[in-house]
Design an enzyme around this catalytic site. Structure first.
Site, PDB file in Angstrom:
ATOM      1  N   ALA A  11       0.860  -1.199   0.000  1.00 36.16           N
ATOM      2  CA  ALA A  11       0.000   0.000   0.000  1.00 36.16           C
ATOM      3  C   ALA A  11       0.888   1.239   0.000  1.00 36.16           C
ATOM      4  O   ALA A  11       0.697   2.170   0.787  1.00 36.16           O
ATOM      5  CB  ALA A  11      -0.929   0.000   1.201  1.00 36.16           C
ATOM      6  N   GLY A  12       1.893   1.228  -0.886  1.00 37.13           N
ATOM      7  CA  GLY A  12       2.763   2.401  -1.030  1.00 37.13           C
ATOM      8  C   GLY A  12       2.211   3.282  -2.141  1.00 37.13           C
ATOM      9  O   GLY A  12       0.991   3.415  -2.314  1.00 37.13           O
ATOM     10  N   THR A  13       3.112   3.849  -2.943  1.00 39.18           N
ATOM     11  CA  THR A  13       2.683   4.763  -4.014  1.00 39.18           C
ATOM     12  C   THR A  13       1.641   4.099  -4.916  1.00 39.18           C
ATOM     13  O   THR A  13       0.556   4.635  -5.142  1.00 39.18           O
ATOM     14  CB  THR A  13       3.912   5.171  -4.873  1.00 39.18           C
ATOM     15  OG1 THR A  13       4.863   5.790  -4.012  1.00 39.18           O
ATOM     16  CG2 THR A  13       3.524   6.117  -5.984  1.00 39.18           C
ATOM     17  N   VAL A  14       1.959   2.919  -5.443  1.00 43.62           N
ATOM     18  CA  VAL A  14       1.064   2.278  -6.413  1.00 43.62           C
ATOM     19  C   VAL A  14      -0.116   1.594  -5.704  1.00 43.62           C
ATOM     20  O   VAL A  14      -1.258   1.693  -6.158  1.00 43.62           O
ATOM     21  CB  VAL A  14       1.834   1.263  -7.299  1.00 43.62           C
ATOM     22  CG1 VAL A  14       0.907   0.699  -8.367  1.00 43.62           C
ATOM     23  CG2 VAL A  14       3.045   1.917  -7.958  1.00 43.62           C
ATOM     24  N   LYS A 102       8.588  -5.237 -12.149  1.00 44.74           N
ATOM     25  CA  LYS A 102       9.480  -5.622 -13.263  1.00 44.74           C
ATOM     26  C   LYS A 102      10.768  -6.283 -12.782  1.00 44.74           C
ATOM     27  O   LYS A 102      11.348  -7.099 -13.495  1.00 44.74           O
ATOM     28  CB  LYS A 102       9.781  -4.420 -14.164  1.00 44.74           C
ATOM     29  CG  LYS A 102      10.358  -3.203 -13.462  1.00 44.74           C
ATOM     30  CD  LYS A 102       9.267  -2.318 -12.881  1.00 44.74           C
ATOM     31  CE  LYS A 102       9.823  -1.265 -11.970  1.00 44.74           C
ATOM     32  NZ  LYS A 102       8.967  -0.136 -11.724  1.00 44.74           N
ATOM     33  N   GLU A 124       0.804  -5.560 -17.242  1.00 41.83           N
ATOM     34  CA  GLU A 124       0.861  -4.327 -18.051  1.00 41.83           C
ATOM     35  C   GLU A 124       1.566  -3.200 -17.295  1.00 41.83           C
ATOM     36  O   GLU A 124       2.321  -2.422 -17.883  1.00 41.83           O
ATOM     37  CB  GLU A 124      -0.559  -3.889 -18.435  1.00 41.83           C
ATOM     38  CG  GLU A 124      -0.619  -2.657 -19.316  1.00 41.83           C
ATOM     39  CD  GLU A 124       0.101  -2.848 -20.653  1.00 41.83           C
ATOM     40  OE1 GLU A 124      -0.372  -3.642 -21.467  1.00 41.83           O
ATOM     41  OE2 GLU A 124       1.143  -2.191 -20.879  1.00 41.83           O
ATOM     42  N   LYS A 199      12.907  -3.625 -17.363  1.00 42.45           N
ATOM     43  CA  LYS A 199      11.774  -3.467 -18.293  1.00 42.45           C
ATOM     44  C   LYS A 199      12.147  -3.956 -19.688  1.00 42.45           C
ATOM     45  O   LYS A 199      11.315  -4.556 -20.386  1.00 42.45           O
ATOM     46  CB  LYS A 199      11.339  -2.008 -18.311  1.00 42.45           C
ATOM     47  CG  LYS A 199      10.737  -1.571 -16.980  1.00 42.45           C
ATOM     48  CD  LYS A 199      10.660  -0.063 -16.864  1.00 42.45           C
ATOM     49  CE  LYS A 199       9.979   0.357 -15.577  1.00 42.45           C
ATOM     50  NZ  LYS A 199      10.158   1.790 -15.269  1.00 42.45           N
ATOM     51  N   GLY A 298       4.363   6.830 -11.359  1.00 44.61           N
ATOM     52  CA  GLY A 298       3.464   7.595 -10.496  1.00 44.61           C
ATOM     53  C   GLY A 298       2.276   6.756 -10.048  1.00 44.61           C
ATOM     54  O   GLY A 298       2.019   5.675 -10.588  1.00 44.61           O
TER      55      GLY A 298
HETATM   56  P1  NAP Z   1       6.462   1.632  -2.285  1.00 38.44           P
HETATM   57  O1  NAP Z   1       5.847   2.976  -2.276  1.00 38.44           O
HETATM   58  O2  NAP Z   1       7.803   1.451  -1.647  1.00 38.44           O
HETATM   59  O3  NAP Z   1       5.420   0.608  -1.628  1.00 38.44           O
HETATM   60  C1  NAP Z   1       5.738  -0.715  -1.356  1.00 38.44           C
HETATM   61  C2  NAP Z   1       4.650  -1.295  -0.456  1.00 38.44           C
HETATM   62  O4  NAP Z   1       4.916  -2.662  -0.216  1.00 38.44           O
HETATM   63  C3  NAP Z   1       4.569  -0.629   0.910  1.00 38.44           C
HETATM   64  O5  NAP Z   1       3.238  -0.513   1.330  1.00 38.44           O
HETATM   65  C4  NAP Z   1       5.333  -1.596   1.812  1.00 38.44           C
HETATM   66  O6  NAP Z   1       4.875  -1.588   3.170  1.00 38.44           O
HETATM   67  C5  NAP Z   1       5.031  -2.919   1.173  1.00 38.44           C
HETATM   68  N1  NAP Z   1       6.129  -3.864   1.377  1.00 38.44           N
HETATM   69  C6  NAP Z   1       7.372  -3.779   0.855  1.00 38.44           C
HETATM   70  N2  NAP Z   1       8.132  -4.826   1.273  1.00 38.44           N
HETATM   71  C7  NAP Z   1       7.327  -5.547   2.080  1.00 38.44           C
HETATM   72  C8  NAP Z   1       7.528  -6.745   2.844  1.00 38.44           C
HETATM   73  N3  NAP Z   1       8.706  -7.375   2.861  1.00 38.44           N
HETATM   74  N4  NAP Z   1       6.487  -7.234   3.550  1.00 38.44           N
HETATM   75  C9  NAP Z   1       5.279  -6.602   3.538  1.00 38.44           C
HETATM   76  N5  NAP Z   1       5.031  -5.465   2.842  1.00 38.44           N
HETATM   77  C10 NAP Z   1       6.048  -4.950   2.132  1.00 38.44           C
HETATM   78  O7  NAP Z   1       6.615   1.104  -3.775  1.00 38.44           O
HETATM   79  P2  NAP Z   1       5.762   1.526  -5.061  1.00 38.44           P
HETATM   80  O8  NAP Z   1       6.386   2.709  -5.678  1.00 38.44           O
HETATM   81  O9  NAP Z   1       4.328   1.550  -4.711  1.00 38.44           O
HETATM   82  O10 NAP Z   1       6.084   0.302  -6.040  1.00 38.44           O
HETATM   83  C11 NAP Z   1       5.470  -0.955  -5.871  1.00 38.44           C
HETATM   84  C12 NAP Z   1       5.814  -1.843  -7.054  1.00 38.44           C
HETATM   85  O11 NAP Z   1       5.345  -1.229  -8.270  1.00 38.44           O
HETATM   86  C13 NAP Z   1       7.310  -2.064  -7.281  1.00 38.44           C
HETATM   87  O12 NAP Z   1       7.508  -3.336  -7.836  1.00 38.44           O
HETATM   88  C14 NAP Z   1       7.670  -0.979  -8.304  1.00 38.44           C
HETATM   89  O13 NAP Z   1       8.817  -1.292  -9.054  1.00 38.44           O
HETATM   90  C15 NAP Z   1       6.430  -1.018  -9.160  1.00 38.44           C
HETATM   91  N6  NAP Z   1       6.135   0.196  -9.917  1.00 38.44           N
HETATM   92  C16 NAP Z   1       6.214   1.420  -9.329  1.00 38.44           C
HETATM   93  C17 NAP Z   1       5.860   2.549 -10.048  1.00 38.44           C
HETATM   94  C18 NAP Z   1       5.914   3.919  -9.453  1.00 38.44           C
HETATM   95  O14 NAP Z   1       5.756   4.906 -10.183  1.00 38.44           O
HETATM   96  N7  NAP Z   1       6.119   4.062  -8.137  1.00 38.44           N
HETATM   97  C19 NAP Z   1       5.433   2.425 -11.385  1.00 38.44           C
HETATM   98  C20 NAP Z   1       5.379   1.150 -11.975  1.00 38.44           C
HETATM   99  C21 NAP Z   1       5.725   0.040 -11.229  1.00 38.44           C
HETATM  100  P3  NAP Z   1       5.045  -0.279   4.105  1.00 38.44           P
HETATM  101  O15 NAP Z   1       4.165   0.774   3.468  1.00 38.44           O
HETATM  102  O16 NAP Z   1       4.564  -0.685   5.438  1.00 38.44           O
HETATM  103  O17 NAP Z   1       6.489   0.091   4.052  1.00 38.44           O
HETATM  104  N1  HSE Z   2      10.985   3.857 -10.814  1.00 38.33           N
HETATM  105  C1  HSE Z   2      10.245   3.617 -12.000  1.00 38.33           C
HETATM  106  C2  HSE Z   2      10.505   4.722 -12.975  1.00 38.33           C
HETATM  107  C3  HSE Z   2       8.775   3.527 -11.687  1.00 38.33           C
HETATM  108  O1  HSE Z   2      11.005   5.766 -12.562  1.00 38.33           O
HETATM  109  O2  HSE Z   2      10.234   4.554 -14.173  1.00 38.33           O
HETATM  110  C4  HSE Z   2       7.954   3.126 -12.891  1.00 38.33           C
HETATM  111  O3  HSE Z   2       8.241   1.804 -13.269  1.00 38.33           O
END
Ligand code: NAP
Ligand code: HSE
Length: 340
Positions: A11-14, A102, A124, A199, A298
């Protein structure tokens, strides 16, 4: 109405963006006679502050509580260890999994591939976030022999370079990208080019070879960590722009994958996109040149693809299968780039 029980990991950014969008798009699910409901939300720390729409009572560290009764798993936690174990366990039990991860797809593909071939794995969101490239490469573009593809696949580095063009320092620009939720938990994955390489590995298995190895991409990966403002301004003085470009192209009778900063003429299709926007320039023997561009990182822009995958699954489509077998390497002269 029946209930669609969704196990949410992260429950982070995505993840938070997904919870919000799922609620906003509830009517789309009702059209299938389904009411979506989260079984629980797996996090590291249930007491961490989060946006108000994330239901506090569902946050837990208890894997069993989240996965026990699920119809589908949505993995948005990231990493290759625990996320990998949970995803593989769910797939092993025949549950469909939707993921934006990814790193996991790139590095643990040997274990995931049979499930992807079976149609259980939807991803996707893993490449270019909500901008569709995984679906076209696993569908509409399969009528082609791929000749080459080049992409800006990492939003953070594109944002950082863009802000450096505006005269910001590297560290300041990176901090801005982090505040916007674009950057991976380990920022080296972005600035070191690893995320773009992850990717590219995903795309290579969809476009040219289902066995394309992660190591083959990793060994030709260079990031932007040594890029200076001076280099950016020198390129600008030459009418060029520096971009981190991920490429897949024929080279000496084999497919080569590479990620590196290059100097592009300012009017090059890949030079036009700033901020966290991504772009994929695809060339196929029948379709010719295709350019796909849009938001690449994002919260909402990524959640869009996750919700889209869920709906696609409900329509009865399988997940995204790799190419069934390796495509012959074409006798083709690819575009060349000047490394920065
Ligand atoms: P994030 O903000 O760091 O959120 C990660 C979430 O997963 C947090 O809620 C975290 O818990 C939980 N988590 C991480 N490790 C854990 C563990 N060992 N046990 C239980 N919970 C755990 O990351 P995000 O940016 O949302 O990205 C999530 C995924 O989407 C990643 O694979 C990333 O590469 C991918 N992604 C991200 C984006 C982007 O723009 N951010 C875009 C495309 C794909 P806590 O909140 O309690 O720390
Ligand atoms: N960290 C990645 C980026 C998130 O900046 O493109 C999206 O996959």
């Amino acid at each position: 109405m029946e209930t669609l029980r969704i196990a949410l990991l992260g429950a982070g950014t995505v993840g938070a963006g997904f919870v919000k969008l799922l609620d906003e798009q509830r009517s789309r699910f009702r059209a299938f006679g389904l009411e979506p409901a989260l079984t629980g939300i797996l996090v590291r720390d249930p007491h961490k502050p989060r946006p108000g729409w994330v239901p506090q009572g569902l946050l837990t560290t208890d894997v069993e509580r989240v996965l026990g009764e699920a119809d589908v798993v949505v993995e948005l936690m990231g990493g290759t260890g625990k996320a990998g174990r949970l995803v593989l366990d769910a797939l092993g039990e025949g549950l469909p999994v939707i993921t934006a991860n990814k790193a996991l797809l790139a590095e643990r593909w040997d274990e995931l591939r049979p499930h992807a071939t079976e149609g259980l794995l939807f991803y996707e969101a893993s490449v270019m976030a909500g901008t569709p490239v995984v679906e076209p490469l696993s569908g509409a573009l399969r009528g082609n022999r791929t000749l080459e593809l080049h992409g800006i696949l990492n939003g953070s580095t594109n944002y950082v370079i863009g802000r450096m063009e505006d005269s910001l320092g590297f560290a300041e620009a990176l901090a801005e990208a982090q505040a916007k939720g674009f950057v991976e938990e380990d920022p080296f994955l972005d600035v070191g080019g690893i995320d773009a390489a992850h990717k590219l590995a995903v795309l290579a298995r969809l476009a040219v070879d289902p066995d394309f190895s992660w190591e083959a991409v990793r060994e030709h990966t260079r990031g932007i960590q040594d890029l200076s403002r001076e280099q950016i301004f020198e390129a600008e003085a030459e009418g060029k722009r520096i971009r981190l470009v991920a490429s897949l192209y024929p080279n000496g009778g084999r497919w080569k994958a590479a990620v590196r900063p290059v100097k592009l003429p300012a009017d090059h299709p890949l030079a036009r996109f700033g901020h966290a926007r991504n772009a994929l320039l695809y060339r196929g023997d029948a379709v010719g040149e295709v350019l796909i561009s849009g938001g690449g990182a994002g919260s909402a822009v990524t959640a869009s693809a996750v919700v889209g995958d869920l709906l696609r699954m409900l329509e009865g489509y399988p997940g995204h299968p790799p190419l069934p077998e390796a495509a012959p390497v074409p006798d083709y002269e690819p575009e060349t780039f000047e490394e920065a």
